[in-house]
Design a protein around this motif. Structure first.
Motif, short mmCIF file in Angstrom:
data_model
loop_
_atom_site.label_atom_id
_atom_site.label_comp_id
_atom_site.label_asym_id
_atom_site.label_seq_id
_atom_site.Cartn_x
_atom_site.Cartn_y
_atom_site.Cartn_z
N VAL A 1 0.86 -1.18 0.00
CA VAL A 1 0.00 0.00 0.00
C VAL A 1 0.90 1.23 0.00
O VAL A 1 2.09 1.15 0.30
CB VAL A 1 -0.95 0.04 1.22
N LEU A 2 0.32 2.38 -0.34
CA LEU A 2 1.04 3.64 -0.33
C LEU A 2 0.77 4.34 1.00
O LEU A 2 -0.38 4.63 1.33
CB LEU A 2 0.61 4.53 -1.49
N LEU A 3 1.82 4.60 1.76
CA LEU A 3 1.70 5.33 3.03
C LEU A 3 2.24 6.73 2.82
O LEU A 3 3.41 6.91 2.46
CB LEU A 3 2.49 4.61 4.13
N ARG A 4 1.39 7.73 3.07
CA ARG A 4 1.79 9.12 2.88
C ARG A 4 1.70 9.87 4.20
O ARG A 4 0.67 9.88 4.86
CB ARG A 4 0.90 9.81 1.84
N GLU A 5 2.80 10.49 4.59
CA GLU A 5 2.83 11.37 5.75
C GLU A 5 2.76 12.81 5.26
O GLU A 5 3.49 13.19 4.33
CB GLU A 5 4.11 11.17 6.56
N VAL A 6 1.87 13.62 5.85
CA VAL A 6 1.74 15.02 5.46
C VAL A 6 1.81 15.88 6.71
O VAL A 6 1.09 15.64 7.68
CB VAL A 6 0.40 15.29 4.72
N LEU A 7 2.68 16.87 6.69
CA LEU A 7 2.75 17.89 7.73
C LEU A 7 2.20 19.18 7.14
O LEU A 7 2.74 19.68 6.15
CB LEU A 7 4.19 18.10 8.20
N VAL A 8 1.10 19.69 7.71
CA VAL A 8 0.47 20.88 7.18
C VAL A 8 0.73 22.05 8.12
O VAL A 8 0.67 21.90 9.35
CB VAL A 8 -1.05 20.67 6.96
N ARG A 9 1.03 23.22 7.56
CA ARG A 9 1.32 24.44 8.32
C ARG A 9 0.30 25.51 7.98
O ARG A 9 -0.30 25.50 6.89
CB ARG A 9 2.73 24.96 8.00
N ASP A 10 0.14 26.46 8.91
CA ASP A 10 -0.72 27.60 8.60
C ASP A 10 0.07 28.67 7.86
O ASP A 10 1.26 28.47 7.54
CB ASP A 10 -1.39 28.14 9.88
N GLY A 11 -0.57 29.80 7.59
CA GLY A 11 0.08 30.84 6.80
C GLY A 11 1.29 31.46 7.45
O GLY A 11 2.13 32.06 6.77
N THR A 12 1.45 31.30 8.77
CA THR A 12 2.63 31.82 9.46
C THR A 12 3.76 30.81 9.53
O THR A 12 4.83 31.12 10.06
CB THR A 12 2.26 32.26 10.90
N GLY A 13 3.53 29.60 9.02
CA GLY A 13 4.54 28.55 9.07
C GLY A 13 4.44 27.66 10.29
O GLY A 13 5.27 26.77 10.47
N ARG A 14 3.43 27.87 11.12
CA ARG A 14 3.27 27.07 12.33
C ARG A 14 2.69 25.70 12.00
O ARG A 14 1.67 25.60 11.34
CB ARG A 14 2.36 27.80 13.31
N PRO A 15 3.30 24.60 12.45
CA PRO A 15 2.73 23.27 12.19
C PRO A 15 1.38 23.12 12.89
O PRO A 15 1.22 23.49 14.05
CB PRO A 15 3.77 22.32 12.80
#
Length: 296
Positions: free
Chosen positions: A231-245
């Motif tokens: 299977v394909l395992l995808r990790e995503v880290l999303v930040r807001d407009g200020t760069g904060r995780p």
């Protein structure tokens, strides 16, 4: 009067002469690698360039410039994967399509752009507070002892698409956060608006890593595949407009039905609502949010 045997010999010579003349007129080399044939046929099916009724060996040879032996081997490989179905005297047909999902998103773009939300079902598997690991604290740049966790199973056209788990810091009221997430109906709003409502900040960037991994037993049951299947395992880290995780998510996609795509450079704006669930995914049914729960 020409004898039948002599007539057959003349006809054979005529056919061979015509074939030789055509080969001299069009001396193009053909792909003789089953792997390259497999790549070209699968890519053409995924993009829609190759119609399902164009899967005869002769048409593939003409359309893609592949030798007959390579075409046969490539079709057998695709049939072994379950993408194609082959039967004597009935030819080759497509068993199921390949869902192409843009980087960072959970759904194929045609679902959000065509607003065909009835094709989507989201089942909530769990939502609770869980102990934070050192790795998650590092990614989210927090020191929290606990994180908020949501886990959903996505189905498309009734078929399992992916299992997604998201973690966010304890920066919002757990009850309010889960109520906002669970309240989303079968037609999610634009993710940008949902993100700002959940976190009080505009959506920024997403960083993704994709790996091919063997599927563990519970996830395999949810996705309808055998344990150990790739299977394909995808990790995503999303930040807001200020760069904060703001969120880390892990999504297991069915490797036999999903292709993850990416675009380099700016992409023109698309009309209509766009779901880019690079943050919390949206379940379809409301359930009361439980208090903190320790999970293995």
């Amino acid at each position: 009067m020409v004898a039948p045997d002599r007539f057959a010999e003349i006809e054979k010579c005529r056919v061979e002469f015509g074939r030789a003349r055509r080969e001299r007129a069009d001396p193009r080399p053909l792909h003789a690698s089953p792997r390259r044939a497999y790549e070209l046929i699968r890519a053409s099916l995924r993009s829609g360039e190759l119609e399902p009724d164009a899967l005869s060996e002769s048409r593939l040879i003409d359309a893609l410039g592949i030798t007959r032996n390579s075409v046969r081997r490539a079709l057998s490989m695709l049939a072994d994967e379950g993408l194609l179905s082959r039967a004597p005297r009935r030819g080759t047909s497509v068993s199921h399509g390949i869902w192409q999902i843009p980087a960072g998103e959970v759904l194929p773009r045609e679902i959000s752009e065509s607003q065909e939300w009835q094709r989507l079902q989201i089942e909530e598997l769990a939502h609770c507070a869980v102990p934070a690991t050192d790795g998650l604290r590092d990614r989210l740049a927090v020191t929290d002892a606990d994180l908020l966790m949501t886990e959903q199973l996505f189905r498309l056209d009734g078929q399992p698409l992916c299992v997604r788990t998201g973690y966010v810091p304890m920066i919002v009221e757990p009850e309010r956060y889960f109520a906002e997430v669970v309240a989303i109906d079968r037609r999610p709003p634009r993710y940008e608006a949902l993100f700002e409502r959940l976190f009080g900040a505009p959506l920024g960037t997403a960083e993704a890593v994709v790996e091919a991994v063997p599927c563990e037993e519970r996830t395999a049951r949810l996705l309808g595949v055998e344990a150990g299947s790739p299977v394909l395992l995808r990790e995503v880290l999303v930040r807001d407009g200020t760069g904060r995780p703001r969120e880390v998510s892990y999504t297991h996609f069915r490797g036999d039905r999903v292709a993850l795509s990416s675009v380099t450079g700016p992409r023109p704006a698309q009309p209509g609502p766009v779901t880019a669930p690079r943050g919390p995914a949206q379940p379809a049914h409301r359930r009361p949010a439980p208090p903190r729960a320790d999970v293995a």
